[in-house]
Scaffold this active site. Structure first.
Site, PDB file in Angstrom:
ATOM      1  N   ILE A  44       5.389 -13.870  15.586  1.00  0.00           N
ATOM      2  CA  ILE A  44       4.983 -15.054  16.356  1.00  0.00           C
ATOM      3  C   ILE A  44       4.265 -16.075  15.488  1.00  0.00           C
ATOM      4  O   ILE A  44       3.894 -17.146  15.967  1.00  0.00           O
ATOM      5  CB  ILE A  44       4.091 -14.660  17.546  1.00  0.00           C
ATOM      6  CG1 ILE A  44       2.833 -13.903  17.074  1.00  0.00           C
ATOM      7  CG2 ILE A  44       4.864 -13.837  18.553  1.00  0.00           C
ATOM      8  CD1 ILE A  44       1.876 -13.567  18.202  1.00  0.00           C
ATOM      9  N   GLY A  45       4.072 -15.772  14.220  1.00  0.00           N
ATOM     10  CA  GLY A  45       3.427 -16.730  13.344  1.00  0.00           C
ATOM     11  C   GLY A  45       3.288 -16.210  11.928  1.00  0.00           C
ATOM     12  O   GLY A  45       3.320 -14.997  11.691  1.00  0.00           O
TER      13      GLY A  45
ATOM     14  N   GLY B 143       1.178 -17.234   7.991  1.00  0.00           N
ATOM     15  CA  GLY B 143       0.184 -18.054   7.330  1.00  0.00           C
ATOM     16  C   GLY B 143      -0.105 -17.543   5.941  1.00  0.00           C
ATOM     17  O   GLY B 143       0.572 -16.624   5.443  1.00  0.00           O
ATOM     18  N   GLY B 144      -1.121 -18.132   5.313  1.00  0.00           N
ATOM     19  CA  GLY B 144      -1.476 -17.709   3.966  1.00  0.00           C
ATOM     20  C   GLY B 144      -1.990 -16.291   3.928  1.00  0.00           C
ATOM     21  O   GLY B 144      -1.823 -15.578   2.937  1.00  0.00           O
ATOM     22  N   PHE B 145      -2.630 -15.853   4.985  1.00  0.00           N
ATOM     23  CA  PHE B 145      -3.193 -14.509   5.047  1.00  0.00           C
ATOM     24  C   PHE B 145      -2.103 -13.472   5.214  1.00  0.00           C
ATOM     25  O   PHE B 145      -2.129 -12.420   4.576  1.00  0.00           O
ATOM     26  CB  PHE B 145      -4.174 -14.440   6.228  1.00  0.00           C
ATOM     27  CG  PHE B 145      -4.837 -13.112   6.412  1.00  0.00           C
ATOM     28  CD1 PHE B 145      -4.187 -12.069   7.064  1.00  0.00           C
ATOM     29  CD2 PHE B 145      -6.120 -12.889   5.951  1.00  0.00           C
ATOM     30  CE1 PHE B 145      -4.800 -10.851   7.247  1.00  0.00           C
ATOM     31  CE2 PHE B 145      -6.739 -11.681   6.134  1.00  0.00           C
ATOM     32  CZ  PHE B 145      -6.079 -10.657   6.798  1.00  0.00           C
ATOM     33  N   GLY B 146      -1.140 -13.750   6.085  1.00  0.00           N
ATOM     34  CA  GLY B 146      -0.109 -12.773   6.363  1.00  0.00           C
ATOM     35  C   GLY B 146       0.738 -13.193   7.540  1.00  0.00           C
ATOM     36  O   GLY B 146       0.858 -14.375   7.858  1.00  0.00           O
TER      37      GLY B 146
ATOM     38  N   VAL C  86       1.829 -12.677  11.697  1.00  0.00           N
ATOM     39  CA  VAL C  86       1.278 -12.320  13.003  1.00  0.00           C
ATOM     40  C   VAL C  86       2.408 -11.822  13.897  1.00  0.00           C
ATOM     41  O   VAL C  86       3.467 -12.456  13.991  1.00  0.00           O
ATOM     42  CB  VAL C  86       0.568 -13.522  13.660  1.00  0.00           C
ATOM     43  CG1 VAL C  86      -0.065 -13.105  14.983  1.00  0.00           C
ATOM     44  CG2 VAL C  86      -0.498 -14.094  12.726  1.00  0.00           C
TER      45      VAL C  86
ATOM     46  N   LYS D  10      -2.364  -9.411  13.284  1.00  0.00           N
ATOM     47  CA  LYS D  10      -2.194 -10.110  12.008  1.00  0.00           C
ATOM     48  C   LYS D  10      -2.217  -9.093  10.880  1.00  0.00           C
ATOM     49  O   LYS D  10      -3.185  -8.359  10.712  1.00  0.00           O
ATOM     50  CB  LYS D  10      -3.287 -11.167  11.816  1.00  0.00           C
ATOM     51  CG  LYS D  10      -3.101 -11.994  10.556  1.00  0.00           C
ATOM     52  CD  LYS D  10      -3.874 -13.297  10.625  1.00  0.00           C
ATOM     53  CE  LYS D  10      -5.365 -13.122  10.599  1.00  0.00           C
ATOM     54  NZ  LYS D  10      -6.054 -14.417  10.471  1.00  0.00           N
TER      55      LYS D  10
ATOM     56  N   ASP E  69     -11.156 -24.520   7.299  1.00  0.00           N
ATOM     57  CA  ASP E  69      -9.694 -24.549   7.392  1.00  0.00           C
ATOM     58  C   ASP E  69      -9.259 -24.967   8.797  1.00  0.00           C
ATOM     59  O   ASP E  69      -8.369 -24.347   9.387  1.00  0.00           O
ATOM     60  CB  ASP E  69      -9.117 -23.186   7.034  1.00  0.00           C
ATOM     61  CG  ASP E  69      -7.660 -23.268   6.588  1.00  0.00           C
ATOM     62  OD1 ASP E  69      -7.213 -24.374   6.211  1.00  0.00           O
ATOM     63  OD2 ASP E  69      -6.971 -22.230   6.617  1.00  0.00           O
TER      64      ASP E  69
END
Length: 469
Positions: free
Chosen positions: A128-129, A131-134, A136, A150, A246
């Site tokens: 579902i998403g 990002g830079g972290f990982g 989701v 996440k 952020d």
């Protein structure tokens, strides 16, 4: 002579010719020849048993050694996990008692197993998403609860720091406009954070993804105020104050009622002095291009005014429907030609809502954008001043926005009507609220949000941009 010859013959022939004489003397011989026969059958038996026992002992020793090695490795793995947990998630709930929040602390998080997390996400199949972290994933656990999981893409030092920081902060932050953390998973080399599920995804999805229904103008204003309330909590009601670092449309999530909540605290930074106001601190430059404060990029000095700049970019996204960087052009720079003149050009507004925008409210929003995106941080407002501008202009309890504002703070507020009042805005039209009431329309002229004038008035003045609207 014959006798001697015959005698010799008889001697040599006696064994063959006289069996009765020789048999009694040789009778034991066959018995002695039969005795060794059983021994020939017993020796191989003993020889085969001894090596068999030896091989069995060796195999048993090898098996015990293998079991011992497995147990030692398992114990070492448990010790490593325990040390890692002691450094981050488990102890994050109990250490650092200086973190205090005005709305209380969150309950203890639930710890999920890797097997449980894998099953809930259907083997990580529903993305579902990203990002830079990982990445989701949507998850449904055995108790029927739905959550967002996440997953850290790879365990690196920076990623581990962000994971631990977010765990520590969200254990102590609790606000209606901050995403709630439900639990976590630390197992093997995997790191997971389990959040409440936000039905309507991110603001970025609704603004920039095809196939989604366009957000109405009133919903966009409400989202802007929800995010401002979240920042006010971080900047003024956490001890020490926090800078998110952020703020962007992908980190603003929407629930089933389009209540906006700020997520992703991996880059958050706390005021070192614990003072109510931030003092500039030198930090590594981190953030997202297009949203980053240009002054912070140059000086590497972080203050809460960096969040204000990012907030201004998000508000401009809500107005224009454009990305922070689109067609290789920065959104703030692109919008300057439409905001620099006294009149707001229609091309500035998102085409999907251009015909339904209230012009007075648009002037207010663009004025706030101009103020928040000033090049120098000291010229930007605090988030409380932004909330006060929304409240005074949109709150039906204040019939006029222009009158009395100069006396209160001695400064000019962008978006002020040239007629000195809130022309075109009626008492029951638009009410900012902190999340308890979701409708922008009010049935009572006395309804006010908690970000009212009496609460938001603060000492000191902020520089404001030249009056252009």
């Amino acid at each position: 002579m014959l006798g001697s010859v015959s005698g010799s013959v008889s001697v040599t022939s006696t064994p063959a010719s006289t069996p009765n004489v020789t048999l009694p003397n040789d009778s034991p011989a066959p018995k002695t020849k039969n005795v060794p026969l059983p021994q020939k059958h017993q020796k191989p038996y003993h020889i085969s048993v001894v090596p068999g026992i030896g091989i069995g002992v060796i195999l048993l020793a090898i098996l015990l050694q293998v079991v011992l090695v497995v147990l030692i490795r398992r114990k070492n793995r448990e010790l490593r996990d325990a040390e890692l947990s002691a450094q981050s998630p488990d102890n994050a709930f109990h250490q650092g008692h200086s973190w205090r929040c005005a709305e209380g602390q969150s309950p203890m998080f639930q710890r999920y197993s890797y097997k449980e997390t894998t099953k809930a996400t259907n083997n990580f199949s529903t993305v579902i998403g990203k990002g830079g972290f990982g990445t989701v994933y949507k998850a449904q656990f055995s108790d029927g609860s739905i959550a967002a999981v996440k997953r850290m893409d790879k365990v690196s030092r920076q990623a581990e720091e962000e994971f631990c920081r977010e765990m520590e902060l969200l254990a102590r932050l609790h606000h209606r406009h901050l995403v709630n953390l439900k639990g976590f998973c630390v197992e093997r080399k995997e790191r997971f954070l389990v959040y409440e599920y936000m039905e309507n995804g991110s603001l970025k999805d609704h603004l920039h993804s095809s196939g989604t229904k366009a957000l109405s103008w009133q919903t966009r204003l409400q989202i802007a105020m929800d995010v401002a309330n979240a920042l006010e909590y971080l900047h003024f009601f956490c001890n020490p104050p926090l800078c998110h670092r952020d703020i962007k449309s992908s980190n603003i999530l929407l629930d089933e009622n389009f209540v906006a909540k700020v997520a992703d605290f991996g880059l958050a930074h706390a005021s070192r002095t614990g003072a109510i106001s931030f003092e500039a601190v030198n930090t590594d430059i981190r953030g997202t291009p297009g949203y980053m404060d240009p002054e912070y990029v140059v000086t590497q000095e972080l203050t809460e005014k960096s969040d204000i700049y990012s907030y201004g970019v998000v508000l401009l996204e809500l107005v224009t429907g454009r990305r922070a960087i689109q067609d290789k052009k920065n959104l703030v720079e692109w919008a300057q030609e439409y905001m620099s003149s006294g009149e707001i050009l229609p091309e500035l507004v998102d085409p999907t809502i251009r015909d339904s925008v209230d012009m007075d409210q648009l002037h207010l929003a663009v004025g706030i954008v101009q103020w928040c995106t000033q090049r120098e941080g000291r010229q930007r407002p605090s988030i409380r001043q932004v909330l006060r501008m929304f409240s005074e202009r949109l709150d039906p309890g204040n019939g006029s926005f222009g009158e009395g504002m100069d006396d209160a703070d001695g400064g000019f507020y962008p978006g002020r009507s040239s007629r000195g009042g809130a022309a075109g805005i009626h008492r029951n039209e638009l009410v900012p609220c902190g999340g308890d009431m979701r409708s922008l329309h009010s049935s009572s002229s006395t309804t006010r949000s908690y970000c009212s004038r009496s609460m938001l008035l603060e000492g000191g003045q902020a520089h404001s941009p030249p009056e252009t609207l």
